[in-house]
Motif scaffolding. Structure first.
Motif, PDB file in Angstrom:
ATOM      1  N   ARG A 282       0.521  -1.540  -0.131  1.00  0.00           N
ATOM      2  CA  ARG A 282      -0.180   0.175   0.044  1.00  0.00           C
ATOM      3  C   ARG A 282       0.645   0.902  -0.510  1.00  0.00           C
TER       4      ARG A 282
ATOM      5  N   ALA B 288      -9.072  -4.088   9.766  1.00  0.00           N
ATOM      6  CA  ALA B 288      -9.685  -4.894   9.815  1.00  0.00           C
ATOM      7  C   ALA B 288     -10.211  -4.995  11.327  1.00  0.00           C
TER       8      ALA B 288
ATOM      9  N   HIS C  82     -18.257   0.310   2.948  1.00  0.00           N
ATOM     10  CA  HIS C  82     -17.592   1.477   1.717  1.00  0.00           C
ATOM     11  C   HIS C  82     -17.412  -0.087   1.059  1.00  0.00           C
TER      12      HIS C  82
ATOM     13  N   ASP D 120     -17.579   1.856   8.701  1.00  0.00           N
ATOM     14  CA  ASP D 120     -16.278   1.544   8.193  1.00  0.00           C
ATOM     15  C   ASP D 120     -15.798   1.716   6.943  1.00  0.00           C
TER      16      ASP D 120
ATOM     17  N   ASP E 245      -2.716   2.885   6.451  1.00  0.00           N
ATOM     18  CA  ASP E 245      -2.123   2.640   5.128  1.00  0.00           C
ATOM     19  C   ASP E 245      -2.905   3.232   3.490  1.00  0.00           C
ATOM     20  N   LYS E 246      -3.989   3.502   3.865  1.00  0.00           N
ATOM     21  CA  LYS E 246      -4.239   3.624   2.813  1.00  0.00           C
ATOM     22  C   LYS E 246      -4.549   4.885   2.294  1.00  0.00           C
TER      23      LYS E 246
ATOM     24  N   GLY F 176      -8.572  -0.393  -1.536  1.00  0.00           N
ATOM     25  CA  GLY F 176     -10.187   0.359  -1.094  1.00  0.00           C
ATOM     26  C   GLY F 176     -10.763   2.095  -1.531  1.00  0.00           C
TER      27      GLY F 176
HETATM   28  C1  LIG Z   1      -9.313  -1.919   3.607  1.00  0.00           C
HETATM   29  C2  LIG Z   1     -10.545  -2.381   4.231  1.00  0.00           C
HETATM   30  C3  LIG Z   1     -10.509  -3.034   5.274  1.00  0.00           C
HETATM   31  C4  LIG Z   1      -9.317  -3.158   6.063  1.00  0.00           C
HETATM   32  O1  LIG Z   1      -8.661  -2.096   6.279  1.00  0.00           O
HETATM   33  P1  LIG Z   1      -6.946  -2.991   7.281  1.00  0.00           P
HETATM   34  O2  LIG Z   1      -6.086  -1.553   7.466  1.00  0.00           O
HETATM   35  O3  LIG Z   1      -6.063  -3.768   5.888  1.00  0.00           O
HETATM   36  O4  LIG Z   1      -6.925  -4.135   8.010  1.00  0.00           O
HETATM   37  C5  LIG Z   1     -11.625  -2.749   5.748  1.00  0.00           C
HETATM   38  N1  LIG Z   1     -12.924  -2.073   5.184  1.00  0.00           N
HETATM   39  C6  LIG Z   1     -12.398  -1.680   4.218  1.00  0.00           C
HETATM   40  C7  LIG Z   1     -14.140  -1.291   3.773  1.00  0.00           C
HETATM   41  C8  LIG Z   1     -11.312  -1.622   3.750  1.00  0.00           C
HETATM   42  O5  LIG Z   1     -11.496  -0.549   2.373  1.00  0.00           O
END
Ligand SMILES: *Cc1c(COP(=O)(O)O)cnc(C)c1O
Length: 463
Positions: free
Chosen positions: A96, A153, A225, A257, A292-293, A391
């Motif tokens: 990421r 998560a 999401h 989320d 990290d996104k 994501g």
């Molecule tokens: C990426 C994502 C997660 C998981 O997050 P991590 O940081 O990878 O554990 C949960 N829900 C949604 C909607 C996501 O896009």
């Protein structure tokens, strides 16, 4: 189908796989054997020969040697640097978000020294690990309270376990999704001890679908999401505000989320959605996102929302088990400081890549094509569509530019580029390989081009 049509060419296929000893004699493997020892390299050779048996044309001695040296590379480290020429900014397979150099330098200083992670330097007493982080997150999101756990998560799991165990959680059928890496909403719900109640349909869910599902055992509505797919056409999804109004009237929580966790308001020109601040303002009680996104820091699970709920999460013993490391905290804190200090946003690589305009990308691609042309390698500047990724896809495509290097054996060329040091991940197209300029970091140009020249020299057009 004939053998030839399937890619079998009996005339070209070596009659039998090479002997282990013959491959080990290849000059290409000499330095590796010296560095890693005969035994380790011989093991890798055996494995590659076995793997090769499954292919239509079993690889010969030199090809096996090449694959082994790629796999073991010049260093035995499993984690190697990769130049991302895919145009996907948040590439899940590439870790990421890369973090900023200044951010990393500060974090590295803390990593190699002791730090005040649990010490209040003004009083000399033990302190919360996250106080500055919490105030930064509140400032950016407009929420009352915030906390950070190990990843996104974990944040969702923690909240569902602490707040909803043994009770019902309503999820729209259009949002009971799987996100890359095996994060599936129904499974996380089961693991948390909450019961999933599906509402609405895959393409359409209305506020009324939630209201008719509310019951005495309902603890929360969970909004998710839609990270990596889009339902288009006859689609309906109620606003968070409308759902929250109905839920709160019945004492039901609203958990959101948000996934990628866009933290900067005012970037709507990029067509990105799901600003965490917006979700808080619309009435979500807790909002979860990843560090990290789009935030552009290292792995972390960010929770923002109502103070009373965050306090309950913090008191849970589970929080201790999901605790982030001091390095994660340092990187996140330093990254968030770039958001609140004017003019520092471009220090976050994710944001710099997002904000680079097409003309600079076109100019960079032309430079690459010119440099390759000077070495008698044909390369065309081409318009491309990159993606944010991680994501936020299938969000808007990112107009980009890159170069196309025409070649008849794209798969072999791409594989050879992965064996370069640093490795190069390129796009494979019918006519050749493509390098997108948006995601190649500043200062990586020369390494990228050198890798291309090297790979072209090794992969002959005719195989
Ligand atoms: C990426 C994502 C997660 C998981 O997050 P991590 O940081 O990878 O554990 C949960 N829900 C949604 C909607 C996501 O896009």
């Amino acid at each position: 189908m004939t053998a030839a049509a399937q890619g079998h060419d009996p005339a070209r296929a070596p009659s039998r796989p090479p002997a282990v000893g013959a491959v080990l004699d290849s000059p290409r493997l000499k330095p590796l054997i010296r560095e890693l020892g005969h035994r380790l390299v011989a093991g890798a050779v055996r494995q590659e020969i076995e793997r090769g048996r499954l292919e239509p044309i079993a690889p010969g001695r030199e090809e096996v040697a090449v694959r082994v040296s790629q796999r073991l590379s010049s260093s035995p480290a499993r984690l190697r640097r990769v130049i991302n020429a895919t145009g996907v900014i948040l590439h899940t397979n590439l870790g990421r978000a890369p973090i900023g150099a200044a951010v990393a330098a500060r974090a590295m200083e803390l990593a190699t020294h002791y730090s005040s992670v649990e010490l209040d330097l003004s009083s000399g007493r033990r302190a919360d690990r996250q106080d500055l982080l919490q105030s930064l997150l509140c400032q950016l999101s407009g929420a009352e309270a915030a906390m950070v756990v190990n990843n996104g998560a974990a944040a969702v799991l923690l909240a569902l376990s602490v707040l909803c165990r043994g009770r019902d959680v309503l999820v729209s059928r259009g949002e009971a999704v799987e996100i890359g890496g095996g994060f599936r909403i129904p499974e996380i719900l089961r693991l948390s001890g909450a019961r999933l109640v599906d509402v609405g349909t895959t393409n359409r869910t209305r506020v009324g679908d939630y209201t008719s599902a509310f019951g005495p055992k309902t603890a929360a509505v969970l909004r998710v999401h839609q990270s990596n797919f889009a339902v288009s056409g006859f689609v309906e999804r109620p606003s968070l505000r409308a759902v929250a109004a109905e839920a709160h009237e019945r004492g039901v929580l609203v958990l959101d989320d948000a996934g990628s966790g866009l933290l900067v308001a005012g970037e709507s020109a990029l067509g990105l959605e799901d600003v965490v601040r917006d979700s808080v303002a619309q009435g979500a009680d807790l909002v979860f996102s990843s560090g990290d996104k789009l935030v552009g820091a290292s792995q972390a699970g960010i929770v923002v929302g109502r103070d009373a709920l965050v306090k309950r999460l913090r008191r849970s013993p589970m929080t201790r088990a999901l605790r982030p490391d001091k390095l994660q905290l340092a990187v996140l804190e330093q990254t968030l400081l770039c958001y609140v200090t004017p003019g520092r946003l471009d220090e976050i690589p994710t944001w710099r890549m997002l904000r680079t305009d097409r003309e600079s990308l076109r100019a960079r691609a032309s430079e690459w094509a010119g440099w390759l042309g000077d070495r008698a390698i044909s390369a065309e500047v081409v318009p491309l569509e990159g993606a944010v990724g991680g994501g936020t896809t299938p969000g808007p495509p990112l107009d980009s530019f890159g170069v196309l290097v025409p070649h008849p054996r794209t798969a072999a060329l791409r594989r050879r580029l992965l064996g370069a040091e640093p490795a190069v991940l390129a796009l494979e197209r019918d006519r050749g390989i493509v390098l997108d300029a948006r995601t190649v970091l500043p200062g990586e140009d020369q390494e990228l081009l050198t890798a291309v020249v090297g790979a072209l020299a090794e992969v002959t057009p005719l195989g």
